[in-house]
Design a protein around this motif. Structure first.
Motif, PDB file in Angstrom:
ATOM      1  N   ASN A  20       0.878  -1.164   0.000  1.00  0.00           N
ATOM      2  CA  ASN A  20       0.000   0.000   0.000  1.00  0.00           C
ATOM      3  C   ASN A  20       0.919   1.219   0.000  1.00  0.00           C
ATOM      4  OD1 ASN A  20      -1.649   2.205   0.682  1.00  0.00           O
ATOM      5  ND2 ASN A  20      -3.143   0.821   1.596  1.00  0.00           N
ATOM      6  N   VAL A  21       1.195   1.731  -1.184  1.00  0.00           N
ATOM      7  CA  VAL A  21       2.148   2.827  -1.358  1.00  0.00           C
ATOM      8  C   VAL A  21       1.670   4.072  -0.616  1.00  0.00           C
ATOM      9  CG1 VAL A  21       3.243   4.349  -3.046  1.00  0.00           C
ATOM     10  CG2 VAL A  21       3.029   1.910  -3.519  1.00  0.00           C
ATOM     11  N   THR A  22       0.372   4.336  -0.651  1.00  0.00           N
ATOM     12  CA  THR A  22      -0.168   5.509   0.036  1.00  0.00           C
ATOM     13  C   THR A  22       0.137   5.446   1.524  1.00  0.00           C
ATOM     14  OG1 THR A  22      -1.924   5.677  -1.608  1.00  0.00           O
ATOM     15  CG2 THR A  22      -2.270   6.854   0.462  1.00  0.00           C
ATOM     16  N   ASP A  23      -0.126   4.304   2.139  1.00  0.00           N
ATOM     17  CA  ASP A  23       0.174   4.147   3.562  1.00  0.00           C
ATOM     18  C   ASP A  23       1.674   4.217   3.819  1.00  0.00           C
ATOM     19  OD1 ASP A  23      -2.481   3.947   4.236  1.00  0.00           O
ATOM     20  OD2 ASP A  23      -2.461   1.778   4.524  1.00  0.00           O
ATOM     21  N   PHE A  24       2.446   3.605   2.964  1.00  0.00           N
ATOM     22  CA  PHE A  24       3.895   3.611   3.114  1.00  0.00           C
ATOM     23  C   PHE A  24       4.429   5.044   3.135  1.00  0.00           C
ATOM     24  CE2 PHE A  24       8.178   3.508   1.144  1.00  0.00           C
ATOM     25  CZ  PHE A  24       8.839   2.775   2.122  1.00  0.00           C
ATOM     26  N   LEU A  25       3.921   5.885   2.259  1.00  0.00           N
ATOM     27  CA  LEU A  25       4.412   7.256   2.143  1.00  0.00           C
ATOM     28  C   LEU A  25       3.866   8.196   3.215  1.00  0.00           C
ATOM     29  CD1 LEU A  25       4.495   7.683  -1.723  1.00  0.00           C
ATOM     30  CD2 LEU A  25       6.428   7.423  -0.165  1.00  0.00           C
ATOM     31  N   MET A  64       6.859   7.147  -8.339  1.00  0.00           N
ATOM     32  CA  MET A  64       5.777   7.827  -9.047  1.00  0.00           C
ATOM     33  C   MET A  64       4.835   8.515  -8.062  1.00  0.00           C
ATOM     34  SD  MET A  64       3.014   6.373 -11.800  1.00  0.00           S
ATOM     35  CE  MET A  64       4.335   5.832 -12.871  1.00  0.00           C
ATOM     36  N   ALA A  65       4.446   7.797  -7.029  1.00  0.00           N
ATOM     37  CA  ALA A  65       3.521   8.360  -6.049  1.00  0.00           C
ATOM     38  C   ALA A  65       4.142   9.553  -5.319  1.00  0.00           C
ATOM     39  CB  ALA A  65       3.104   7.284  -5.046  1.00  0.00           C
ATOM     40  N   VAL A  73      13.157  11.427   0.427  1.00  0.00           N
ATOM     41  CA  VAL A  73      12.552  10.208  -0.113  1.00  0.00           C
ATOM     42  C   VAL A  73      13.015   9.983  -1.544  1.00  0.00           C
ATOM     43  CG1 VAL A  73      10.376   9.065  -0.723  1.00  0.00           C
ATOM     44  CG2 VAL A  73      10.540  10.366   1.409  1.00  0.00           C
ATOM     45  N   THR A  74      12.969  11.034  -2.362  1.00  0.00           N
ATOM     46  CA  THR A  74      13.373  10.879  -3.767  1.00  0.00           C
ATOM     47  C   THR A  74      14.857  10.544  -3.872  1.00  0.00           C
ATOM     48  OG1 THR A  74      13.620  13.277  -4.021  1.00  0.00           O
ATOM     49  CG2 THR A  74      11.526  12.321  -4.695  1.00  0.00           C
ATOM     50  N   ASP A  75      15.672  11.104  -3.003  1.00  0.00           N
ATOM     51  CA  ASP A  75      17.104  10.771  -3.002  1.00  0.00           C
ATOM     52  C   ASP A  75      17.326   9.302  -2.640  1.00  0.00           C
ATOM     53  OD1 ASP A  75      17.719  13.366  -3.688  1.00  0.00           O
ATOM     54  OD2 ASP A  75      18.520  13.918  -1.723  1.00  0.00           O
ATOM     55  N   ALA A  76      16.596   8.805  -1.643  1.00  0.00           N
ATOM     56  CA  ALA A  76      16.731   7.402  -1.230  1.00  0.00           C
ATOM     57  C   ALA A  76      16.298   6.466  -2.356  1.00  0.00           C
ATOM     58  CB  ALA A  76      15.915   7.133   0.031  1.00  0.00           C
ATOM     59  N   ILE A  77      15.235   6.825  -3.048  1.00  0.00           N
ATOM     60  CA  ILE A  77      14.757   6.007  -4.172  1.00  0.00           C
ATOM     61  C   ILE A  77      15.814   5.979  -5.269  1.00  0.00           C
ATOM     62  CG2 ILE A  77      13.062   5.854  -6.033  1.00  0.00           C
ATOM     63  CD1 ILE A  77      11.043   7.124  -3.986  1.00  0.00           C
TER      64      ILE A  77
END
Length: 64
Positions: free
Chosen positions: A12-17, A42-43, A53-57
């Motif tokens: 569940n990407v929404t919950d994860f974020l 993407m989310a 978050v984007t750096d970690a990804i």
């Protein structure tokens, strides 16, 4: 694994974020969500776009 509430092929990407940046980054860096990196990226880009978050990804994707 807390927010990483998943079955073998689902996250569940929404919950994860909804977590804090450090918590999210730690799970990404640990490889806990490798199968879902593209969906998470993407989310996050369509949502808050938090640099941590984007750096970690990006870092994790470069290792995959």
């Amino acid at each position: 694994t807390g927010a990483v509430n998943r079955q073998t092929d689902r996250l569940n990407v929404t919950d994860f974020l909804k977590g804090g940046v450090q918590d999210i980054a730690d799970k990404i860096e640990a490889g806990e969500v490798d199968d879902f990196l593209e969906a998470i990226a993407m989310a996050e880009s369509q949502g808050k776009g938090r640099k941590g978050v984007t750096d970690a990804i990006a870092e994790r994707m470069s290792k995959a």
